[in-house]
Design a protein around this motif. Structure first.
Motif, short mmCIF file in Angstrom:
data_model
loop_
_atom_site.label_atom_id
_atom_site.label_comp_id
_atom_site.label_asym_id
_atom_site.label_seq_id
_atom_site.Cartn_x
_atom_site.Cartn_y
_atom_site.Cartn_z
N GLU A 412 1.14 -0.70 0.12
CA GLU A 412 0.11 -0.08 0.18
C GLU A 412 1.04 1.55 -0.17
OE1 GLU A 412 -2.20 -0.73 3.40
OE2 GLU A 412 -0.90 -0.54 4.74
N VAL A 413 0.58 2.00 -0.62
CA VAL A 413 1.07 3.51 -0.83
C VAL A 413 0.28 4.13 0.27
CG1 VAL A 413 1.85 5.65 -2.19
CG2 VAL A 413 2.48 2.78 -2.86
N ALA A 414 0.03 5.26 1.15
CA ALA A 414 -0.20 6.40 1.85
C ALA A 414 0.22 7.39 1.44
CB ALA A 414 -0.88 5.82 2.65
N ASP A 415 -0.77 8.42 1.36
CA ASP A 415 0.31 9.90 1.16
C ASP A 415 -0.96 10.51 2.39
OD1 ASP A 415 -2.48 11.32 -0.09
OD2 ASP A 415 -1.78 10.05 -1.50
N GLU A 416 -0.21 11.96 2.47
CA GLU A 416 -0.74 12.98 3.54
C GLU A 416 -1.66 13.81 2.55
OE1 GLU A 416 2.04 13.43 6.33
OE2 GLU A 416 1.32 12.39 7.79
N GLY A 417 -2.32 13.92 1.56
CA GLY A 417 -2.59 15.20 0.68
C GLY A 417 -3.78 15.16 1.32
#
Length: 487
Positions: A412-417
């Motif tokens: 998984e790739v989680a961002d804070e956008g």
């Protein structure tokens, strides 16, 4: 006959068939009953005649029938003849001539059997039918030899009463049958109308659907266990499938129109760039070598963009047609892709913090063995990383999770956008969909195919790409695949 019946409604045909069967049944019952009644009456008369014949046959000759004037004592003779059931007795000599006889006073000579008829009666005691001399009715007669005498005695009884009883029964059966047929036909007409009412409701529903109202359904016309109930349920299921099929077709056509519009625009943009640069060169608007070099650079850039777009479209088409043929599977571990993805992100933005954890950010990264095409999965992860780098502020943190969860391998790739709205999240995997619909994108790199390709490749491996997001809370794209060997 079939063509004639085809002109009638189902209700009329059913009623005609039922009435025909009822008429045949009533006719058969009437015929059987009248035949049995006639047989019973003949049997009763024959029994009386045989009984009296036995008495006559064994009587001495001196007691044989002698010519008498029946008018002398009709008050005695008539009741006696009625009791024995033989109101007419005739004595025939050995030549068949009438030698004497007795008859009830109420009988007319014209109504009695003729002498020729009497001589035809067999002497064995078998009963036969005779016609009256004037043809007005029937008689039943037997003939017996008399002991000690060469002649015979014919014992006869009229069948007028029996025939009248049988005729009355037939008339009564005919009248009552006709009345019953009319009544039952009338009742059947209304009963069939009520019974076929559900079919008319179904017909009206089908007509409304044929006119374009696909939301119509057949109402609950009967219990689900009945034939009509089963038919209504089956029709409603079919209508639901038809409505869904039409809705899917309309949605597919809308998507196709949008897809063709987007494809035409995406192809037109680089082609116009290439054509514009060549037109400037052809018209001599690029006199300097530096201008020519810049034009060639733009042509090369647009050609590269056009090639990439064409390859993406070709890949999606192949994945739609035969996804398994696009894969070259081998055992591998998703941790390799996670480590490479961290280096790629730092190469794109050295200021961006990148952390590798277990799925959901819990614990350290874990093993995630899969049987997959590594190059294709790198393409999937590259699209996810590129999406995070493009749509989040520079320097914002990104978490890469890898391991197993719920019996599946997970990366998984989680961002804070900025995150996505619910509507955007539902459409983000659509082809050519972009949250920013503006056509004037910097560099023209984002065609809206990256996430669509990522999901198609994941599903070709038996997995999927999922999105967990909310507006203002970032986004987490999760790649799930079957574990190697089902571990």
């Amino acid at each position: 006959m079939r063509r004639v019946l085809g002109r009638f409604s189902l209700r009329a045909r059913l009623l005609l068939l039922t009435a025909s069967l009822l008429l045949a049944g009533l006719g058969l019952v009437g015929a059987v009953v009248s035949d049995q009644l006639e047989r019973y009456q003949l049997g009763r008369v024959d029994a009386q005649l045989r009984s009296f014949g036995e008495i006559i046959a064994h009587a001495p000759a001196t007691a044989s029938v002698r010519p008498l004037d029946t008018a002398d004592r009709p008050d005695l003779l008539d009741p006696a003849l009625e009791v024995i059931g033989a109101p007419y007795l005739v004595r025939l000599d050995e030549n068949g001539a009438v030698a004497g006889g007795l008859r009830s006073s109420g009988l007319d000579d014209a109504t009695l059997p003729a002498s020729d008829e009497l001589r035809t009666v067999p002497t064995g005691g078998a009963p036969v039918d005779l016609r009256a001399a004037d043809g007005s009715g029937r008689w039943r007669a037997i003939a017996r030899h008399v002991a000690g005498w060469d002649g015979t005695v014919v014992i006869a009884a009229p069948l007028a009463e029996a025939d009248a009883t049988t005729a009355r029964l037939r008339t009564t059966s005919l009248v009552s049958g006709a009345v019953l047929l009319v009544l039952l036909t009338a009742v059947g007409w209304f009963a069939l109308g009520r019974g076929l009412r559900p079919l008319r409701r179904i017909e009206h529903t089908a007509a409304a659907i044929a006119d374009g109202d696909l939301t119509r359904r057949v109402p609950g016309l009967a219990a689900p266990t009945t034939e009509v109930g089963h038919l209504a349920a089956s029709l409603n299921t079919m209508l639901g499938q038809l409505e869904q099929a039409f809705a899917d077709r309309a949605a597919s056509e809308a998507r196709m129109r949008t897809f063709l519009s987007d494809v035409s625009h995406e192809l037109r943009t680089p082609l116009f760039g290439i054509k514009g640069s060549t037109e400037l060169y052809r018209m001599g608007a690029l006199p300097e070598r530096a201008d020519v070099d810049e034009a060639m650079r733009r042509i090369g850039h647009e050609a590269t963009r056009l090639t990439a777009l064409t390859e993406d479209l070709l890949l999606l088409a192949r994945l739609d047609e035969a996804p398994e043929t696009q894969l070259d599977r081998a055992p591998m571990d998703l941790r390799t892709l996670a480590n490479d993805a961290r280096h790629d992100l730092r190469g794109l933005d050295p200021s961006r913090p990148v952390e590798i954890t277990g799925p959901g950010g819990v614990g350290p990264p874990g093993p995630a063995p899969v049987h997959a095409d590594e190059d294709r999965l790198r393409q999937v992860v590259a699209n996810l990383i590129g999406n995070a780098a493009t749509h989040t502020p520079r320097g914002s943190a990104v978490r890469i999770g890898v391991g197993t969860a719920d019996g599946r391998a997970v990366l998984e790739v989680a961002d804070e956008g900025p995150g996505l709205t619910a509507d955007q999240a539902m459409r983000v995997f659509d082809r050519f969909y972009r949250t920013d619909r503006s056509r004037n994108r910097a560099g023209g790199a984002n065609t809206g195919l990256g996430l669509a390709i990522a999901r198609s490749l994941a599903r070709a491996h038996g997995g999927d790409v999922e999105l967990d997001t909310a507006l203002g809370e970032g986004a987490c794209f999760r790649l799930t695949l079957p574990l190697l060997g089902g571990h």
